[in-house]
Design an enzyme around this catalytic site. Structure first.
Site, PDB file in Angstrom:
ATOM      1  N   LYS A 181       0.845  -1.204   0.000  1.00 37.62           N
ATOM      2  CA  LYS A 181       0.000   0.000   0.000  1.00 37.62           C
ATOM      3  C   LYS A 181       0.874   1.246   0.000  1.00 37.62           C
ATOM      4  O   LYS A 181       1.719   1.430   0.873  1.00 37.62           O
ATOM      5  CB  LYS A 181      -0.915   0.018   1.230  1.00 37.62           C
ATOM      6  N   GLU A 257      10.076  -0.066  10.581  1.00 32.65           N
ATOM      7  CA  GLU A 257      11.137   0.931  10.350  1.00 32.65           C
ATOM      8  C   GLU A 257      10.512   2.274  10.683  1.00 32.65           C
ATOM      9  O   GLU A 257       9.685   2.779   9.918  1.00 32.65           O
ATOM     10  CB  GLU A 257      11.577   0.933   8.876  1.00 32.65           C
ATOM     11  N   CYS A 291      14.417   9.606   7.511  1.00 33.77           N
ATOM     12  CA  CYS A 291      14.382   9.062   8.871  1.00 33.77           C
ATOM     13  C   CYS A 291      15.769   9.015   9.504  1.00 33.77           C
ATOM     14  O   CYS A 291      15.903   9.139  10.712  1.00 33.77           O
ATOM     15  CB  CYS A 291      13.779   7.676   8.835  1.00 33.77           C
ATOM     16  N   GLU A 388      10.865  14.072  16.350  1.00 31.71           N
ATOM     17  CA  GLU A 388      11.221  14.155  14.941  1.00 31.71           C
ATOM     18  C   GLU A 388      10.491  15.341  14.290  1.00 31.71           C
ATOM     19  O   GLU A 388       9.292  15.518  14.497  1.00 31.71           O
ATOM     20  CB  GLU A 388      10.776  12.846  14.283  1.00 31.71           C
TER      21      GLU A 388
HETATM   22  P1  NAD Z   1       2.857   7.758   8.596  1.00 35.95           P
HETATM   23  O1  NAD Z   1       3.139   6.919   9.791  1.00 35.95           O
HETATM   24  O2  NAD Z   1       1.922   8.892   8.746  1.00 35.95           O
HETATM   25  O3  NAD Z   1       2.229   6.870   7.418  1.00 35.95           O
HETATM   26  C1  NAD Z   1       2.926   5.773   6.883  1.00 35.95           C
HETATM   27  C2  NAD Z   1       1.939   4.818   6.217  1.00 35.95           C
HETATM   28  O4  NAD Z   1       1.087   4.232   7.200  1.00 35.95           O
HETATM   29  C3  NAD Z   1       1.015   5.449   5.185  1.00 35.95           C
HETATM   30  O5  NAD Z   1       0.934   4.597   4.069  1.00 35.95           O
HETATM   31  C4  NAD Z   1      -0.328   5.520   5.924  1.00 35.95           C
HETATM   32  O6  NAD Z   1      -1.428   5.502   5.054  1.00 35.95           O
HETATM   33  C5  NAD Z   1      -0.270   4.255   6.753  1.00 35.95           C
HETATM   34  N1  NAD Z   1      -1.149   4.233   7.931  1.00 35.95           N
HETATM   35  C6  NAD Z   1      -1.532   5.271   8.716  1.00 35.95           C
HETATM   36  N2  NAD Z   1      -2.291   4.834   9.735  1.00 35.95           N
HETATM   37  C7  NAD Z   1      -2.375   3.485   9.610  1.00 35.95           C
HETATM   38  C8  NAD Z   1      -3.001   2.460  10.373  1.00 35.95           C
HETATM   39  N3  NAD Z   1      -3.681   2.731  11.485  1.00 35.95           N
HETATM   40  N4  NAD Z   1      -2.862   1.183   9.958  1.00 35.95           N
HETATM   41  C9  NAD Z   1      -2.159   0.876   8.846  1.00 35.95           C
HETATM   42  N5  NAD Z   1      -1.541   1.805   8.084  1.00 35.95           N
HETATM   43  C10 NAD Z   1      -1.650   3.091   8.452  1.00 35.95           C
HETATM   44  O7  NAD Z   1       4.275   8.223   8.046  1.00 35.95           O
HETATM   45  P2  NAD Z   1       4.615   9.343   6.960  1.00 35.95           P
HETATM   46  O8  NAD Z   1       4.281  10.690   7.505  1.00 35.95           O
HETATM   47  O9  NAD Z   1       4.079   8.936   5.631  1.00 35.95           O
HETATM   48  O10 NAD Z   1       6.212   9.187   6.855  1.00 35.95           O
HETATM   49  C11 NAD Z   1       7.099   9.826   7.684  1.00 35.95           C
HETATM   50  C12 NAD Z   1       7.577   8.922   8.792  1.00 35.95           C
HETATM   51  O11 NAD Z   1       8.185   7.739   8.255  1.00 35.95           O
HETATM   52  C13 NAD Z   1       8.660   9.556   9.635  1.00 35.95           C
HETATM   53  O12 NAD Z   1       8.387   9.331  10.998  1.00 35.95           O
HETATM   54  C14 NAD Z   1       9.926   8.827   9.223  1.00 35.95           C
HETATM   55  O13 NAD Z   1      10.950   8.822  10.188  1.00 35.95           O
HETATM   56  C15 NAD Z   1       9.417   7.481   8.930  1.00 35.95           C
HETATM   57  N6  NAD Z   1      10.360   6.764   8.051  1.00 35.95           N
HETATM   58  C16 NAD Z   1      11.142   5.783   8.590  1.00 35.95           C
HETATM   59  C17 NAD Z   1      12.079   5.119   7.798  1.00 35.95           C
HETATM   60  C18 NAD Z   1      12.956   4.022   8.359  1.00 35.95           C
HETATM   61  O14 NAD Z   1      13.512   3.273   7.556  1.00 35.95           O
HETATM   62  N7  NAD Z   1      13.118   3.898   9.659  1.00 35.95           N
HETATM   63  C19 NAD Z   1      12.204   5.475   6.457  1.00 35.95           C
HETATM   64  C20 NAD Z   1      11.394   6.483   5.956  1.00 35.95           C
HETATM   65  C21 NAD Z   1      10.468   7.116   6.764  1.00 35.95           C
END
Ligand code: NAD
Length: 485
Positions: A181, A257, A291, A388
């Site tokens: 997704k 992650e 991240c 963050e």
């Molecule tokens: P987010 O957590 O808002 O969303 C990520 C995904 O989760 C989206 O596809 C969203 O639709 C989905 N989602 C949201 N609620 C959900 C639920 N209840 N159940 C299932 N899926 C759900 O993150 P974002 O704002 O898109 O991305 C930024 C974040 O990602 C930052 O915190 C960043 O640090 C992290 N990130 C981590 C890594 C890593 O490798 N550690 C890499 C890239 C980004």
């Protein structure tokens, strides 16, 4: 939500399809609508999970390694052939500067598919344990690694190609089937990946399914459904916590992650000019939406002001603007929502006592640009040092001695990455070993490559992506015992 025709399609059970309801994807550099994506809900998620379950349970995908190696090789070729189409979409939808697409936003992730395609023919899927005597008999035991099953892969907006392929390539190599997704802010680039798989590879129907959705319902079903065996999630720690709890009902294997607040520790013998430039540029990489970016710069108190001045000088020279321009280093934030969040955190940091050295405001004109921002004299316990930001914001924190630097570095709920600078590699490695994080850069060295495990300690996550560890996330272990002849 809209009723506009979708510009890209979902991939479910080998078929590309739209939905009646769609949602807009916006170009963050201009604020203009780029296109519309199907808005998948629980019905589409249910169909995708059923297709993945069926492909896993009733086809030879999970056991036919030659087929998987051939399909991964083919996928790599298709991605190379369609690189420019994906690059254009990554620049316009993600706001990733052109120069970043030659690295972590596109070309390096394509290399990850190559790496797993090459690993598959030589990977040892079984291990002989020899004969063991028990209860008066001799037993021959061995271990086999099997595909873990149906994988729900949920990704964020910031590096959609990298994160999708870091999950897809090892999951497919392992023999899993996948429902992927995309993120609500960047649906089109992930749907484009699904279209390439459907139209140009022999990956069997149901093995890869790709969804886009504006809300959380499809993702929620993917994390609770009884037919999903593994959830691999990249995103914020807040969502990661919800997913871990949601997946507990069916005791899924959960791989996370999550966020980071990584420290860059400058020791007193480091080359301050070089470090300051690196800190300035790193903090603005993809407008801070990474991240593993080091967003806390820990400096000897006696050199604080000097370093702040040099970093500010570096930030003044960062080329910010149109991400399609190959000379531009920093593009926009993903959305106005993200820009409001970043700005609010900066204003609260100043109210908390941090000194605003530069930036701290939106850039004029269209798009969601925010000025490179430097905060000095930051309290290590304050919100800006603990939470963050996901924007181009660097916090400088002074320390008195090496022991205090290590204490401050570890004073975080996160543990994703870190960097240390010293005239001595040995001293730098000594400090890195005392900081609890999953990756570390020594004097500007890069750990990031397809064979390097990547992931976090503490609330930065569970498990590792990339490398052999990345494959292991998608394998189950079965132990056999037979009466020895
Ligand atoms: P987010 O957590 O808002 O969303 C990520 C995904 O989760 C989206 O596809 C969203 O639709 C989905 N989602 C949201 N609620 C959900 C639920 N209840 N159940 C299932 N899926 C759900 O993150 P974002 O704002 O898109 O991305 C930024 C974040 O990602 C930052 O915190 C960043 O640090 C992290 N990130 C981590 C890594 C890593 O490798 N550690 C890499 C890239 C980004």
């Amino acid at each position: 939500m809209t009723d506009k025709a979708p510009d890209r399609r979902l991939l479910i059970d080998g078929r590309l399809s739209g939905t009646a309801a769609t949602f807009a994807s916006v170009n963050p550099a201009t604020g203009a609508v780029l296109g519309h994506a199907p808005d998948a809900g629980p019905a589409e998620a249910e169909a995708a999970i059923a297709a993945a379950r069926n492909a896993f349970d009733t086809t030879s995908w999970a056991t036919d390694r030659d087929l998987r190696a051939r399909c991964l090789d083919q996928l790599h070729g298709v991605l190379v052939d369609h690189k420019e189409e994906l690059r254009a979409l990554t620049i316009t939808e993600v706001g990733a500067p052109h120069q970043l697409t030659t690295g972590a936003q596109l070309e390096e992730p394509i290399g990850v598919v190559r790496w797993y395609a090459d690993l598959l023919p030589t990977y040892e899927f079984s291990r002989d344990l020899g004969v063991h005597e028990a209860r008066g008999a001799r037993h021959h035991r061995w271990v086999e690694k099997e595909a873990a099953g149906v994988v729900a892969a949920i990704i964020p907006y910031n590096y959609p190609n990298q994160i999708a392929l870091a999950k897809l390539a090892p999951a497919l190599a392992a023999g899993c089937t996948v429902v992927l997704k995309g993120a609500p802010d960047t649906p089109l680039v992930t749907l484009a990946l699904g279209e390439l798989i459907a139209e140009h590879t022999d990956i069997p129907p149901g093995v890869v399914n790709v969804l886009s959705s504006s809300g959380a319902a499809a993702g929620e079903l993917m994390t609770t459904h009884k037919d999903v065996d593994v959830v691999t999630f990249t995103g914020s720690t807040a969502t990661g916590r919800r997913i871990m709890a949601a997946a507990s009902g069916t005791v899924k294997r959960v791989f996370l992650e999550l966020g980071g607040k990584s420290p860059m520790v400058v020791l007193d013998d480091a080359d301050l000019q070089a470090v300051s430039m690196m800190a300035a540029f790193m903090s603005c990489s993809h407008a801070g939406q990474g991240c593993a970016i080091c967003t806390r710069l820990l400096v000897p108190r006696a050199r604080h002001d000097e370093i702040v001045e040099m970093v500010a000088g570096g930030l003044a020279h960062i080329p910010v603007g149109d991400p399609t321009d190959p000379a531009v280093y920093m593009g926009p934030l993903i959305s106005e929502r993200q820009r409001v969040k970043v700005d609010a955190m900066v204003q609260r940091a100043v109210a908390d006592g941090a000194k605003l050295v530069c930036g701290g405001e939106r850039m004029p004109g269209p798009g969601f640009f925010y000025k490179p921002t430097l905060l000095a004299g930051v309290d290590p316990d304050s919100e800006i040092a603990q939470e963050e930001v996901f924007g181009p914001v660097l916090s400088v924190i002074p320390y008195d001695d090496e022991a205090e630097a290590i204490r401050i570095a570890n004073n975080s709920a996160y543990g994703l990455s870190g960097a240390v600078f010293s005239a001595s590699d040995e001293r730098a490695v000594g400090v890195a070993r005392r900081i609890r994080s999953g990756t570390f850069s020594i004097n500007g060295g890069s750990y990031f490559a397809p064979d390097s495990p990547f992931g976090g300690y503490k609330q930065s996550g569970v498990g590792r992506e990339y490398g052999l560890e990345g494959l292991a996330e998608f394998l189950e272990t079965k132990t056999f015992g037979a009466v020895a002849k």
